[in-house]
Design a protein around this motif. Structure first.
Motif, PDB file in Angstrom:
ATOM      1  N   VAL A   2       0.838  -1.199   0.000  1.00  0.00           N
ATOM      2  CA  VAL A   2       0.000   0.000   0.000  1.00  0.00           C
ATOM      3  C   VAL A   2       0.872   1.247   0.000  1.00  0.00           C
ATOM      4  O   VAL A   2       0.586   2.208  -0.713  1.00  0.00           O
ATOM      5  CB  VAL A   2      -0.964   0.007   1.207  1.00  0.00           C
ATOM      6  CG1 VAL A   2      -1.677   1.332   1.332  1.00  0.00           C
ATOM      7  CG2 VAL A   2      -1.972  -1.129   1.077  1.00  0.00           C
ATOM      8  N   GLU A  79      -7.554   5.627  -2.157  1.00  0.00           N
ATOM      9  CA  GLU A  79      -6.548   5.203  -1.175  1.00  0.00           C
ATOM     10  C   GLU A  79      -5.811   6.412  -0.594  1.00  0.00           C
ATOM     11  O   GLU A  79      -5.572   6.489   0.610  1.00  0.00           O
ATOM     12  CB  GLU A  79      -5.536   4.252  -1.808  1.00  0.00           C
ATOM     13  CG  GLU A  79      -6.055   2.869  -2.061  1.00  0.00           C
ATOM     14  CD  GLU A  79      -5.012   1.966  -2.708  1.00  0.00           C
ATOM     15  OE1 GLU A  79      -3.858   2.398  -2.930  1.00  0.00           O
ATOM     16  OE2 GLU A  79      -5.363   0.811  -3.002  1.00  0.00           O
ATOM     17  N   LYS A  82      -8.088   8.274   1.779  1.00  0.00           N
ATOM     18  CA  LYS A  82      -8.191   7.553   3.056  1.00  0.00           C
ATOM     19  C   LYS A  82      -6.968   7.831   3.931  1.00  0.00           C
ATOM     20  O   LYS A  82      -7.087   8.075   5.127  1.00  0.00           O
ATOM     21  CB  LYS A  82      -8.334   6.058   2.789  1.00  0.00           C
ATOM     22  CG  LYS A  82      -8.494   5.216   4.024  1.00  0.00           C
ATOM     23  CD  LYS A  82      -8.645   3.741   3.662  1.00  0.00           C
ATOM     24  CE  LYS A  82      -8.706   2.891   4.910  1.00  0.00           C
ATOM     25  NZ  LYS A  82      -8.772   1.456   4.589  1.00  0.00           N
ATOM     26  N   TRP A  83      -5.792   7.816   3.324  1.00  0.00           N
ATOM     27  CA  TRP A  83      -4.569   8.078   4.064  1.00  0.00           C
ATOM     28  C   TRP A  83      -4.553   9.519   4.599  1.00  0.00           C
ATOM     29  O   TRP A  83      -4.178   9.763   5.743  1.00  0.00           O
ATOM     30  CB  TRP A  83      -3.353   7.828   3.159  1.00  0.00           C
ATOM     31  CG  TRP A  83      -2.050   7.958   3.886  1.00  0.00           C
ATOM     32  CD1 TRP A  83      -1.420   7.001   4.619  1.00  0.00           C
ATOM     33  CD2 TRP A  83      -1.218   9.116   3.958  1.00  0.00           C
ATOM     34  NE1 TRP A  83      -0.257   7.497   5.133  1.00  0.00           N
ATOM     35  CE2 TRP A  83      -0.108   8.792   4.740  1.00  0.00           C
ATOM     36  CE3 TRP A  83      -1.311  10.399   3.422  1.00  0.00           C
ATOM     37  CZ2 TRP A  83       0.909   9.700   5.010  1.00  0.00           C
ATOM     38  CZ3 TRP A  83      -0.297  11.303   3.700  1.00  0.00           C
ATOM     39  CH2 TRP A  83       0.803  10.953   4.475  1.00  0.00           C
TER      40      TRP A  83
END
Length: 111
Positions: A2, A79, A82-83
Motif C-alpha cells: 500500500v 486510497e 483515506k490516508w
C-alpha cells in the motif's frame, strides 16, 4: 505494498500537468493527443506524463487503431484520500484542543 502505491500516487499528483490531465479525464476518455492540447506539449511529452499516471494506476490505456485512449481509474485516489483523512482527524483533535486552551486563557485574563 500500500505504501508503494501511495508513493506512486503522490509522485504522479506532484506534477501540475498530470493533475490537469486527471481533471480532463474526469470528464471522460481522451486520447494522448487530446490530453496534450491544453498544455501545448508534444505527443512525446504527454506520453511521458501518461506513463507516470499509468504506472501509478491512475489511468488505464487502450489502443483503438493507432489511437491510444486513456481512462481515469479513481481507486488510487480513494486510497490517498483515506490516508489523508487520518491526518485530518489528527489535526482536528489538535486544533480543537488549541481552541480550548485559547478560550481558557482569554477567560482567565478577563477575570
Amino acid at each position: 505494498m500500500v505504501e508503494q502505491r501511495l508513493d506512486a500516487t503522490f509522485h504522479a499528483l506532484a506534477d501540475p500537468t498530470r493533475r490537469g490531465m486527471l481533471a480532463t479525464l474526469a470528464l471522460g476518455e481522451k486520447s494522448i493527443g487530446e490530453l496534450a492540447e491544453p498544455f501545448a506539449m508534444s505527443f512525446a511529452g504527454a506520453s511521458k506524463h501518461v506513463k507516470v499516471l499509468e504506472g501509478a494506476g491512475l489511468i488505464a490505456r487502450r489502443k483503438v487503431g493507432r489511437t491510444q485512449l486513456c481512462t481515469l481509474q479513481a481507486g488510487p485516489l480513494a486510497e490517498a484520500d483515506k490516508w489523508l483523512k487520518q491526518w485530518e482527524q489528527f489535526w482536528n483533535v489538535r486544533l480543537d484542543r488549541l481552541e480550548q486552551l485559547i478560550a481558557a486563557d482569554a477567560k482567565e485574563k478577563r477575570q
